[in-house]
Design a protein around this motif. Sequence first.
Motif, PDB file in Angstrom:
ATOM      1  N   ARG A   3      34.105  26.706  39.904  1.00  0.00           N
ATOM      2  CA  ARG A   3      34.022  27.043  41.318  1.00  0.00           C
ATOM      3  C   ARG A   3      35.151  27.925  41.763  1.00  0.00           C
ATOM      4  NH1 ARG A   3      33.751  21.146  44.035  1.00  0.00           N
ATOM      5  NH2 ARG A   3      31.542  20.749  43.744  1.00  0.00           N
ATOM      6  N   LEU A   4      34.807  28.830  42.681  1.00  0.00           N
ATOM      7  CA  LEU A   4      35.816  29.653  43.295  1.00  0.00           C
ATOM      8  C   LEU A   4      36.039  29.172  44.722  1.00  0.00           C
ATOM      9  CD1 LEU A   4      37.048  32.760  42.533  1.00  0.00           C
ATOM     10  CD2 LEU A   4      36.039  32.993  44.778  1.00  0.00           C
ATOM     11  N   GLY A   5      37.254  28.805  45.049  1.00  0.00           N
ATOM     12  CA  GLY A   5      37.550  28.266  46.375  1.00  0.00           C
ATOM     13  C   GLY A   5      38.022  29.351  47.333  1.00  0.00           C
ATOM     14  N   LEU A   6      37.468  29.368  48.550  1.00  0.00           N
ATOM     15  CA  LEU A   6      37.931  30.298  49.587  1.00  0.00           C
ATOM     16  C   LEU A   6      39.042  29.619  50.373  1.00  0.00           C
ATOM     17  CD1 LEU A   6      34.492  31.567  50.949  1.00  0.00           C
ATOM     18  CD2 LEU A   6      35.936  32.611  49.203  1.00  0.00           C
ATOM     19  N   VAL A   7      40.206  30.269  50.401  1.00  0.00           N
ATOM     20  CA  VAL A   7      41.382  29.680  51.032  1.00  0.00           C
ATOM     21  C   VAL A   7      41.947  30.664  52.049  1.00  0.00           C
ATOM     22  CG1 VAL A   7      43.748  28.931  50.589  1.00  0.00           C
ATOM     23  CG2 VAL A   7      41.945  28.316  48.982  1.00  0.00           C
ATOM     24  N   VAL A  70      33.285  27.596  47.161  1.00  0.00           N
ATOM     25  CA  VAL A  70      33.604  26.450  48.009  1.00  0.00           C
ATOM     26  C   VAL A  70      34.377  26.935  49.227  1.00  0.00           C
ATOM     27  CG1 VAL A  70      34.522  24.115  48.024  1.00  0.00           C
ATOM     28  CG2 VAL A  70      34.053  25.226  45.846  1.00  0.00           C
ATOM     29  N   ASP A  71      33.948  26.511  50.398  1.00  0.00           N
ATOM     30  CA  ASP A  71      34.634  26.847  51.646  1.00  0.00           C
ATOM     31  C   ASP A  71      35.659  25.732  51.882  1.00  0.00           C
ATOM     32  OD1 ASP A  71      35.372  27.613  54.169  1.00  0.00           O
ATOM     33  OD2 ASP A  71      33.445  27.169  55.115  1.00  0.00           O
ATOM     34  N   ILE A  72      36.908  26.026  51.598  1.00  0.00           N
ATOM     35  CA  ILE A  72      37.937  24.983  51.701  1.00  0.00           C
ATOM     36  C   ILE A  72      38.661  25.093  53.035  1.00  0.00           C
ATOM     37  CG2 ILE A  72      39.971  23.940  50.643  1.00  0.00           C
ATOM     38  CD1 ILE A  72      39.168  25.275  48.031  1.00  0.00           C
ATOM     39  N   ALA A  73      38.453  24.143  53.903  1.00  0.00           N
ATOM     40  CA  ALA A  73      39.049  24.216  55.231  1.00  0.00           C
ATOM     41  C   ALA A  73      40.375  23.467  55.280  1.00  0.00           C
ATOM     42  CB  ALA A  73      38.099  23.614  56.250  1.00  0.00           C
ATOM     43  N   HIS A 280      34.294  37.627  37.058  1.00  0.00           N
ATOM     44  CA  HIS A 280      35.203  38.026  35.984  1.00  0.00           C
ATOM     45  C   HIS A 280      36.506  37.249  36.003  1.00  0.00           C
ATOM     46  CE1 HIS A 280      33.375  41.133  33.486  1.00  0.00           C
ATOM     47  NE2 HIS A 280      32.488  41.099  34.472  1.00  0.00           N
ATOM     48  N   LEU A 281      36.962  36.940  37.205  1.00  0.00           N
ATOM     49  CA  LEU A 281      38.184  36.152  37.345  1.00  0.00           C
ATOM     50  C   LEU A 281      38.029  34.803  36.642  1.00  0.00           C
ATOM     51  CD1 LEU A 281      40.934  36.282  38.893  1.00  0.00           C
ATOM     52  CD2 LEU A 281      39.830  34.953  40.686  1.00  0.00           C
ATOM     53  N   LEU A 282      36.843  34.249  36.701  1.00  0.00           N
ATOM     54  CA  LEU A 282      36.587  32.959  36.065  1.00  0.00           C
ATOM     55  C   LEU A 282      36.288  33.105  34.564  1.00  0.00           C
ATOM     56  CD1 LEU A 282      34.444  31.271  38.864  1.00  0.00           C
ATOM     57  CD2 LEU A 282      36.678  30.493  38.056  1.00  0.00           C
ATOM     58  N   GLY A 283      36.423  34.328  34.054  1.00  0.00           N
ATOM     59  CA  GLY A 283      36.218  34.542  32.621  1.00  0.00           C
ATOM     60  C   GLY A 283      34.763  34.429  32.206  1.00  0.00           C
ATOM     61  N   ARG A 284      33.881  34.788  33.126  1.00  0.00           N
ATOM     62  CA  ARG A 284      32.464  34.657  32.811  1.00  0.00           C
ATOM     63  C   ARG A 284      31.876  35.978  32.368  1.00  0.00           C
ATOM     64  NH1 ARG A 284      29.588  30.594  36.587  1.00  0.00           N
ATOM     65  NH2 ARG A 284      30.872  28.814  36.096  1.00  0.00           N
ATOM     66  N   ARG A 285      30.879  35.869  31.480  1.00  0.00           N
ATOM     67  CA  ARG A 285      30.176  37.036  30.995  1.00  0.00           C
ATOM     68  C   ARG A 285      28.683  36.767  31.062  1.00  0.00           C
ATOM     69  NH1 ARG A 285      34.604  38.221  31.739  1.00  0.00           N
ATOM     70  NH2 ARG A 285      36.147  39.118  30.345  1.00  0.00           N
TER      71      ARG A 285
END
Length: 368
Positions: A3-7, A70-73, A280-285
Amino acid sequence: MERLGLVGLPNSGKTSLFNALTGGSAAVAAHPFSTTDTHVGVAHVPDPRLTALAAMSRSKKVVSATLDFVDIAGLVAGSSTGEGLGNRFLAGIREADAVCLVVRAFADDNVVGGTDPLDDLHTLELELVLADLSSVEAQLPKRKKLVRNDPTLAPEVEAMEAALPVLSGGTPLYRSDLGPELRAGLQSAFLLTSKPVLAVVNLGEDQLGDADGLVKPVAAELEAAAKGPSGPLSGVEVLGVCVQLEAEAARLDDADRTELLEGLELGEGALPRVIRAAYHLLGRRTFLTTGDKESRAWTFRAGAKAPECAGVIHSDLQRGFIRAEVIRWDELLELGSWAAAKDVGRLRVEGKDYEVADGDVLEIRFNV
Ligand SMILES: Nc1nc2c(ncn2[C@@H]2O[C@H](COP(=O)(O)OP(=O)(O)O)[C@@H](O)[C@H]2O)c(=O)[nH]1
Ligand SMILES: [Mg+2]
């Protein structure tokens, strides 16, 4: 699933961005504590290669790769000490595998908050650094005791001792010059600033003309401490996005969206770039499969071999893996069909040790 968290600070546009990315409808409000729950949503990864292959195969179904956001509040000054919504914030961000910092540039008299993206960045980083500092200060003495009987903990102790002065100096670990070994030693400490980051500068529609002027200082700041061309943040992606505009565009149908974005000379818009950068940041292809029933983009970990990729499709394909027939997507497209590629001998036959490349089209032979 990673998951990529929005901060970001309240009213920086996290929830608006989250909705635009995931087609969600989480509550958007000009209020510091509007989001009290952590929302998880799925974004589809736009992929022109998939579109082209699906057209070639006249596929009935097209399935894109996905990515969780993920919307991290709840990040406000004082979050690091668990005040207000701070605790929830800390829990949310610990569960994210990578972080997208959302900083605000847009001005709007009806929306409380600063409009200097660098100020936002500094406040965010300070809270994240303080949270990490207190984690390390709490964990280090315990590890130091344990290491006497368990020498395998030595790398962790060494890494925390190296991290301490960096954090005390106010620098997030993602832009420190700690080497790869020290970074690896920090993994068990679950620190916030050792996660990979990208940043979005939320621009007002009236700022699109000066996007570069607002994005570059943030990029320069993030890259500043990453020493040398192989520093951890060299090439960090900082993207200028007019979140409100993109959110509106995302609600339109394809034709209207294209008209709106192209009318403003925004091309396909910024959302695809945000999703691809996160991927790409998560190393996915991505590898692809194509046929008349379905064309599909599948996600794998960079460096994975053919059987592991087969397992992404179905565990039987990994268990009974015999070989993979492989061709690059653009070669296949040029040849026009899988059958044509086979006829001219352009399908490669690859075994268990083949490292799958981004953009490979696969057909797995298996037997269970
Ligand atoms: N003018 C303007 N308002 C925006 C923009 N992005 C978000 N907003 C507004 O700012 C407020 C807060 O946005 P929200 O996405 O809830 O921010 P969050 O607190 O970070 O989740 C809402 O009223 C949005 O409509 C933008 O690019 N321009
Ligand atoms: Mg919100």
